[in-house]
Scaffold this active site. Structure first.
Site, short mmCIF file in Angstrom:
data_model
loop_
_atom_site.label_atom_id
_atom_site.label_comp_id
_atom_site.label_asym_id
_atom_site.label_seq_id
_atom_site.Cartn_x
_atom_site.Cartn_y
_atom_site.Cartn_z
N ASP A 38 0.97 -1.36 -0.16
CA ASP A 38 -0.09 0.08 0.20
C ASP A 38 0.90 1.08 -0.07
O ASP A 38 2.04 1.23 0.61
CB ASP A 38 -0.82 -0.28 1.24
CG ASP A 38 -1.58 1.23 1.42
OD1 ASP A 38 -2.47 1.67 0.66
OD2 ASP A 38 -1.20 1.78 2.75
N ASP A 243 -1.68 -0.63 5.97
CA ASP A 243 -1.92 0.07 7.29
C ASP A 243 -3.30 0.31 7.78
O ASP A 243 -3.68 0.64 8.88
CB ASP A 243 -1.06 1.13 7.63
CG ASP A 243 -1.86 2.38 6.54
OD1 ASP A 243 -1.81 2.12 5.40
OD2 ASP A 243 -1.93 3.36 7.13
N ASP A 247 -7.45 -1.51 3.92
CA ASP A 247 -6.50 -2.65 3.62
C ASP A 247 -6.84 -3.97 4.01
O ASP A 247 -6.23 -4.98 3.50
CB ASP A 247 -5.03 -2.06 3.90
CG ASP A 247 -4.56 -0.88 3.15
OD1 ASP A 247 -4.65 -0.70 2.11
OD2 ASP A 247 -3.82 -0.26 3.87
P1 ADP Z 1 -5.17 5.44 -0.05
O1 ADP Z 1 -5.29 4.19 -0.50
O2 ADP Z 1 -4.02 6.26 -0.54
O3 ADP Z 1 -5.18 5.26 1.44
P2 ADP Z 1 -8.21 5.94 0.05
O4 ADP Z 1 -8.71 4.72 -0.82
O5 ADP Z 1 -8.36 5.86 1.58
O6 ADP Z 1 -6.54 6.29 -0.45
O7 ADP Z 1 -8.82 7.32 -0.74
C1 ADP Z 1 -8.59 7.55 -1.90
C2 ADP Z 1 -8.61 9.03 -2.29
O8 ADP Z 1 -9.98 9.46 -1.91
C3 ADP Z 1 -7.88 9.99 -1.65
O9 ADP Z 1 -6.57 10.05 -2.31
C4 ADP Z 1 -8.64 11.12 -1.77
O10 ADP Z 1 -8.27 11.82 -2.95
C5 ADP Z 1 -9.99 10.79 -1.49
N1 ADP Z 1 -10.59 11.18 0.03
C6 ADP Z 1 -11.00 9.87 0.30
N2 ADP Z 1 -11.44 10.34 1.72
C7 ADP Z 1 -11.41 11.66 1.89
C8 ADP Z 1 -11.64 12.98 2.73
N3 ADP Z 1 -12.48 12.95 3.65
N4 ADP Z 1 -11.32 14.43 2.26
C9 ADP Z 1 -10.60 14.29 1.10
N5 ADP Z 1 -10.32 13.49 0.26
C10 ADP Z 1 -10.61 12.11 0.63
MG MG Z 2 -2.97 3.33 3.64
#
Ligand code: ADP
Ligand code: MG
Length: 298
Positions: A38, A243, A247
């Site tokens: 990740d 993390d 995931d």
């Molecule tokens: P990662 O795999 O990088 O942990 P996530 O799947 O949790 O990412 O989120 C993907 C994308 O969704 C983020 O990169 C962001 O652009 C957007 N996003 C998700 N939750 C939020 C939030 N609360 N505020 C702003 N953007 C968000």
């Molecule tokens: Mg992550």
């Protein structure tokens, strides 16, 4: 594997901050040929900070930030915390008794969040979130977004009542130990792949920075386990390192799940190995230990 060898292996692991759940986890670590990482919180520190905040002409940042912070205070996403921190640092003042409260809060998985604040419909999240709501960026913000993406920023898009009004550039730093650990895994003959919900450009920059050539970007949380399966369908034995809550299904689906110790409990529960030092060096240790242990037994 003999119980004694397993005990020695898990004991050695523990002394290096690598908590191995059981014999099966150690045996699986021995068989792994592909490591899926990740990005956010695993390769990077997972402490995102807003580095740029750009508003459309006619919109004052101080008028918009309280609305966005009101939404993000309700979210559990690390990016939401970055927006709240930034707003506090800007010392945006709201008149006493007028502190914006969000109602009708909705979290859009893998995309962002929305709520009603002071009677206005506020959205903040990735590009997909705006697109799904048929909100156009306009040339000014479009150009600003391109600039931020070129700097490998995660870009957050904000809209009020259906109008795109601002962008936030968010930066997260790669952990000091990530590149070296990835190089060691590769030198042990393992294929290292990266996966993230973040945009393609940022993903590509980070992958390049740590020596990874194969990566999946813009993966929705619900599709992360599917990527593990895709690799398994290629005949690979896959270790997944992550993390976050999002995931957990991928950690469970993988032949071996490794959770970052500083991450969420849900991730640790789904994993066969927990890395207490929140450091990819632990993956190298786990693989090396499994090779030592299983080899001495066979
Ligand atoms: P990662 O795999 O990088 O942990 P996530 O799947 O949790 O990412 O989120 C993907 C994308 O969704 C983020 O990169 C962001 O652009 C957007 N996003 C998700 N939750 C939020 C939030 N609360 N505020 C702003 N953007 C968000
Ligand atoms: Mg992550």
């Amino acid at each position: 594997a003999t119980p004694t060898a397993i005990m020695v292996g898990t004991g050695l692991g523990a002394s290096h901050g690598v908590l191995i759940r059981n014999a099966e986890a150690l045996e699986k670590a021995y068989q792994v040929d592909t490591v899926l990482l990740d990005k956010t919180g695993t390769i990077t520190k997972g402490e995102p900070a807003v580095t740029e905040f750009i508003t459309a002409t006619g919109t004052e940042p101080s008028a918009l930030l309280p609305l966005l912070a009101a939404v993000e205070r309700r979210s559990e996403h690390p990016l939401a915390a970055a927006v709240v921190r930034y707003t506090e640092q800007q010392q945006v003042q709201t008149a006493p008794g007028e502190a914006a409260e969000a109602t009708d809060f909705v979290a859009f998985e893998g995309r962002g969040a929305g709520a009603t604040v002071a009677g206005r419909a506020v959205l903040i999240g990735n590009r997909r979130l705006l697109e799904e709501n048929n909100i156009m960026l306009g040339p000014e913000l479009e150009q600003a977004a391109a600039g931020l993406l070129a700097q490998a920023r995660t870009v957050l898009y904000a809209s009020v009542d259906g109008q795109a009004l601002a962008l936030a550039g968010v930066a997260d730093t790669v952990r000091d130990t990530s590149a070296a650990a990835i190089r060691q895994l590769q030198s042990k003959g393992l294929t290292v792949v990266m996966m993230t919900g973040d945009n393609h450009q940022t993903a590509e920059k980070v992958a390049h920075q740590v020596g990874i050539t194969r990566f999946y970007a813009e993966v929705l949380p619900a599709d992360k386990a599917g990527k593990v399966q895709e690799l398994q369908a290629e005949g690979r034995v896959v270790a997944m390192v992550g993390d976050g809550i999002n995931d957990a299904p991928a950690l469970a689906r993988a032949d071996l799940g490794l959770a970052m110790g500083g991450g969420t409990d849900v991730a640790m529960e789904a994993a066969g190995i927990t890395l207490m030092r929140s450091d990819l060096q632990g993956v190298v240790t786990a693989i090396a230990l499994s090779r030592q242990t299983v080899r001495t037994i066979r």
